[in-house]
Scaffold this active site. Sequence first.
Site, PDB file in Angstrom:
ATOM      1  N   ARG A  27      43.818  48.952  47.752  1.00 48.12           N
ATOM      2  CA  ARG A  27      43.667  47.841  46.410  1.00 48.12           C
ATOM      3  C   ARG A  27      42.547  46.987  46.810  1.00 48.12           C
ATOM      4  O   ARG A  27      42.425  45.739  46.369  1.00 48.12           O
ATOM      5  CB  ARG A  27      44.786  47.029  46.212  1.00 48.12           C
ATOM      6  CG  ARG A  27      45.855  47.662  45.727  1.00 48.12           C
ATOM      7  CD  ARG A  27      45.608  47.853  44.122  1.00 48.12           C
ATOM      8  NE  ARG A  27      46.777  48.566  43.336  1.00 48.12           N
ATOM      9  CZ  ARG A  27      47.710  47.972  42.837  1.00 48.12           C
ATOM     10  NH1 ARG A  27      47.475  46.665  42.396  1.00 48.12           N
ATOM     11  NH2 ARG A  27      48.816  48.516  42.216  1.00 48.12           N
ATOM     12  N   ARG A  31      41.591  42.122  41.869  1.00 47.29           N
ATOM     13  CA  ARG A  31      41.566  40.821  41.298  1.00 47.29           C
ATOM     14  C   ARG A  31      41.342  39.606  42.558  1.00 47.29           C
ATOM     15  O   ARG A  31      40.932  38.666  42.079  1.00 47.29           O
ATOM     16  CB  ARG A  31      42.887  40.536  40.870  1.00 47.29           C
ATOM     17  CG  ARG A  31      43.026  41.279  39.491  1.00 47.29           C
ATOM     18  CD  ARG A  31      44.076  41.071  38.752  1.00 47.29           C
ATOM     19  NE  ARG A  31      45.024  42.140  39.708  1.00 47.29           N
ATOM     20  CZ  ARG A  31      46.367  42.277  39.769  1.00 47.29           C
ATOM     21  NH1 ARG A  31      47.005  41.668  38.699  1.00 47.29           N
ATOM     22  NH2 ARG A  31      47.044  43.015  40.392  1.00 47.29           N
ATOM     23  N   ARG A  40      36.184  43.031  35.046  1.00 43.73           N
ATOM     24  CA  ARG A  40      37.197  43.331  34.338  1.00 43.73           C
ATOM     25  C   ARG A  40      37.197  42.278  32.881  1.00 43.73           C
ATOM     26  O   ARG A  40      37.738  43.012  31.908  1.00 43.73           O
ATOM     27  CB  ARG A  40      38.394  42.833  35.294  1.00 43.73           C
ATOM     28  CG  ARG A  40      39.761  42.874  34.893  1.00 43.73           C
ATOM     29  CD  ARG A  40      40.565  44.112  34.788  1.00 43.73           C
ATOM     30  NE  ARG A  40      41.803  43.682  34.339  1.00 43.73           N
ATOM     31  CZ  ARG A  40      42.171  43.246  32.922  1.00 43.73           C
ATOM     32  NH1 ARG A  40      41.303  43.010  32.299  1.00 43.73           N
ATOM     33  NH2 ARG A  40      43.639  43.061  32.765  1.00 43.73           N
TER      34      ARG A  40
END
Length: 346
Positions: A27, A31, A40
């Site tokens: 990942r 974010r 995003r």
Amino acid sequence: MDNPNGRKVMDVLEGKKFERPPIWLMRQAGRYLPEYREVRKQAGSFLQVCYNPELAIEVSMQPIRRFGFDASILFSDILVIPDALGREVRFVEGEGPRLEPITADEIGSLVKAYDAEKALKHLKPVLATVEGLRGELPNETTLLGFCGAPWTVATYMIAGRGTPDQAPARLFSYSNPKAFGQLLDLLSDVSADYLIAQLKKGADAVQIFDSWSGVLGEVDFERWCVAPVKRIVDRVRAEIPNAKIIGFPKGAAGLYEDYRQKTGVDALSLDWTITSKFGRLLQSSGAVQGNLDPMRVVAGGDALIEGVDDVLEAFGGGPHIFNLGHGITPQAPLENVELLVKRVRG
Ligand code: CP3
């Protein structure tokens, strides 16, 4: 043994050991990066990033530019597979994925209606990302493709969302074993085709994410994790004999060993509960990846340093790719990621 491009992650997958292991983080595009949050926001939804090669290449590149990781992972999601099969997936802000829970009857229709070409056509933008990404990455950076393991993908298809212990999928597998088996066979076949396509578009290696392996007992683990992953591995190797495959049966504990032997994956991604002793035993038959607790990256400071040093010491004697024991979380501070990379590189 050294690959011609200097891709260290590939060397480790061939069994080479380095003084300082190559590093990437599960990942790593996500974010915790402000530049990801910006893309995003502009894209509108998460899946719009996954299906837009230009945006997906950009966010895959972000962690490479910032930290110079040794591998880049394709930006996409494991749930593009049910989406490609016509089981529409939505991501609800702050809540995660949502699908219409599938019934036993619907599995029958899904299997009957399955059209491999149509599914791959839906995934074309993701394959375009792989191709474009290889062109943008530094030569020495390994490009990893991926898919979800059939069991893990099925848990979301059955429950229609994430659950703490996948009780809906476990129950379904006992109540409707035949339909559940058909669903896993279908997911295995489409996932194998998908991985083959990724490898042909330029992925150097692929990882199979089985994030929910840990909720199954021994018999079910064999049936629903090992067998479908073996089916994928065999099918990929039948087409691409030297394909390098990393398996991540998260939470499989003592069953990691069975998984390695029976599926035939080249490397195991270890979660942070795997002890150094057992991890080294696993490492004696092939490369290992991992296994820092992602919460140590959030905590930073001594907790991070201690964790990194323990992982380096545990696996420094054999083929090792430094990684976390699961994905990096959105709250991980950037300075801690910088510290982590510096510490690993020495
Ligand atoms: O950087 C990378 O690792 C590449 C991209 C990647 C994502 N998901 C992006 C993503 C990869 C390899 C995955 C794998 C994935 N997706 C798994 C297996 C690994 C794991 O974490 O266990 C699973 C179970 C999923 C399914 C999924 N995707 C869930 C349950 C969620 C919601 C929870 C969450 O973390 O938000 C996602 C969303 C998701 N996948 C995001 C990203 C960057 C966040 C979405 C957003 O930006 O809003």
